[in-house]
Design a protein around this motif. Structure first.
Motif, short mmCIF file in Angstrom:
data_model
loop_
_atom_site.label_atom_id
_atom_site.label_comp_id
_atom_site.label_asym_id
_atom_site.label_seq_id
_atom_site.Cartn_x
_atom_site.Cartn_y
_atom_site.Cartn_z
N ALA A 8 -82.18 -58.50 52.25
CA ALA A 8 -81.44 -56.56 51.27
C ALA A 8 -79.93 -57.06 51.32
CB ALA A 8 -81.70 -55.94 52.52
N ASP A 9 -79.77 -56.59 49.59
CA ASP A 9 -78.57 -56.72 49.63
C ASP A 9 -78.18 -56.13 48.33
OD1 ASP A 9 -75.40 -57.25 48.60
OD2 ASP A 9 -75.37 -58.06 50.52
N GLU A 33 -86.91 -60.48 49.62
CA GLU A 33 -85.54 -59.53 49.13
C GLU A 33 -86.45 -57.61 48.94
OE1 GLU A 33 -83.25 -62.03 45.94
OE2 GLU A 33 -84.76 -63.62 46.55
N ALA A 34 -84.49 -57.47 49.08
CA ALA A 34 -84.79 -55.79 48.83
C ALA A 34 -83.14 -55.32 48.19
CB ALA A 34 -85.36 -55.13 50.03
N ALA A 35 -83.41 -54.51 47.86
CA ALA A 35 -81.63 -54.44 46.33
C ALA A 35 -81.55 -52.79 47.18
CB ALA A 35 -81.96 -54.35 45.65
N ALA A 40 -85.96 -52.31 51.91
CA ALA A 40 -86.21 -53.28 52.95
C ALA A 40 -86.66 -52.82 54.48
CB ALA A 40 -84.14 -53.53 53.51
N VAL A 41 -86.32 -51.56 54.91
CA VAL A 41 -87.69 -51.18 55.86
C VAL A 41 -89.15 -51.45 56.24
CG1 VAL A 41 -87.66 -49.45 57.44
CG2 VAL A 41 -85.24 -49.77 56.41
N CYS A 52 -83.67 -60.06 59.52
CA CYS A 52 -84.04 -59.26 59.03
C CYS A 52 -81.91 -58.76 58.40
CB CYS A 52 -83.81 -58.17 58.55
SG CYS A 52 -85.52 -57.58 59.32
N LEU A 53 -81.46 -59.34 57.35
CA LEU A 53 -80.60 -60.37 56.85
C LEU A 53 -80.23 -59.06 56.30
CD1 LEU A 53 -77.75 -61.93 57.05
CD2 LEU A 53 -78.51 -63.16 55.20
N LEU A 54 -78.82 -57.58 56.22
CA LEU A 54 -78.62 -56.54 56.15
C LEU A 54 -77.34 -56.34 55.84
CD1 LEU A 54 -80.94 -54.34 57.61
CD2 LEU A 54 -81.39 -56.14 56.07
N ASP A 55 -77.08 -56.00 54.96
CA ASP A 55 -76.02 -55.55 54.01
C ASP A 55 -75.77 -54.16 54.69
OD1 ASP A 55 -73.09 -55.39 52.59
OD2 ASP A 55 -74.19 -54.88 50.69
N ILE A 56 -74.37 -53.64 54.47
CA ILE A 56 -73.98 -52.45 55.53
C ILE A 56 -74.22 -51.11 54.25
CG2 ILE A 56 -72.60 -50.89 56.15
CD1 ILE A 56 -71.02 -53.36 58.24
N ARG A 57 -73.54 -51.54 53.40
CA ARG A 57 -73.37 -50.98 52.11
C ARG A 57 -74.21 -50.47 51.07
NH1 ARG A 57 -66.40 -50.69 51.87
NH2 ARG A 57 -66.36 -49.86 53.99
#
Length: 224
Positions: A8-9, A33-35, A40-41, A52-57
């Motif tokens: 997710a990014d 993949e999620a934007a 993502a959740v 789950c590989l997640l971006d913060i922002r």
């Protein structure tokens, strides 16, 4: 076993790069993949990926809140979350750890470190670069004066635990917070590797820490 990963990014280029790197590994596959964080959740809850590989922002829901929903203390069946961030001084990483993330890395990390972090998270551990862990945690300590005061009494912080850490467990925890590996700790303390693992396991249980990163966070927070 194939490690199933959700990425997710909000940047398509980053998602594509991660998918290409992880998808090229014989033991990994990117299942979604999620934007944004909300998507993502939703995908994570439906697909139950191994990592789950997640971006913060991210829009809709940031990675910190998404981490809490997927891996937080109140989550009945938590997932393994790795947070990726652009800034090595990002104060939000501390919240990510408290919200249940089992690892974090910088977006400019090497492909080898990315795959290492995902493999570690899949097993519930956080065997990511000690240098990154220490550099991030070192910027999350209290102001200098308060930090000096804490450093004079690390044993008192340990003594406030329901089950206090022993002196040797404090030694091991302090070295973990400095980014030492188990082998390096064993060499420095002149004990066997199995002894280090025993002390580390006891400390993790007493601190109610999910992984090595949370142990290091407790040590930094309490001036060790």
């Amino acid at each position: 076993m194939t490690i199933r990963v959700l990425v997710a990014d909000d940047q398509e280029m980053i998602r594509s790069a991660y998918a290409m790197i992880l998808g090229s590994q014989p033991d990994m596959t990117v299942v979604a993949e999620a934007a944004d964080g909300a998507t993502a959740v939703d995908l994570a809850r439906r697909l139950r990926p191994d990592v789950c590989l997640l971006d913060i922002r991210m829009p809709e829901l940031d990675g910190l809140e998404a981490t809490r929903l997927l891996a937080g203390p109140q989550t009945p069946d938590p997932l393994n979350v790795v947070i990726a961030t652009t800034f090595d001084l990002d104060e939000y990483v501390y919240r990510a750890l408290r919200n249940g993330a089992c690892g974090f890395l910088l977006k400019d990390c090497t492909p080898a470190l990315l795959t290492e972090a995902v493999r570690a998270a899949a097993t519930g551990t956080s065997l990511i670069s000690p240098a990154i862990t220490v550099r991030l945690l070192s910027h999350m300590t209290r102001p200098e004066g308060a930090d000096r005061a804490l450093r004079r009494e690390p044993a008192r912080a340990a003594g406030r635990l329901p089950e206090p850490l022993t002196a040797r467990e404090l030694d091991v925890v302090g070295l973990v917070a400095q980014g030492r590996t188990n082998d390096e700790i064993a060499a420095e303390l002149h004990v066997t590797l199995s002894t280090v693992k025993t002390h580390l396991g006891n400390a993790q249980r007493k601190l109610a820490a999910r992984n090595r990163v949370e142990i290091a966070a407790w040590a930094w927070e309490n001036g060790l």
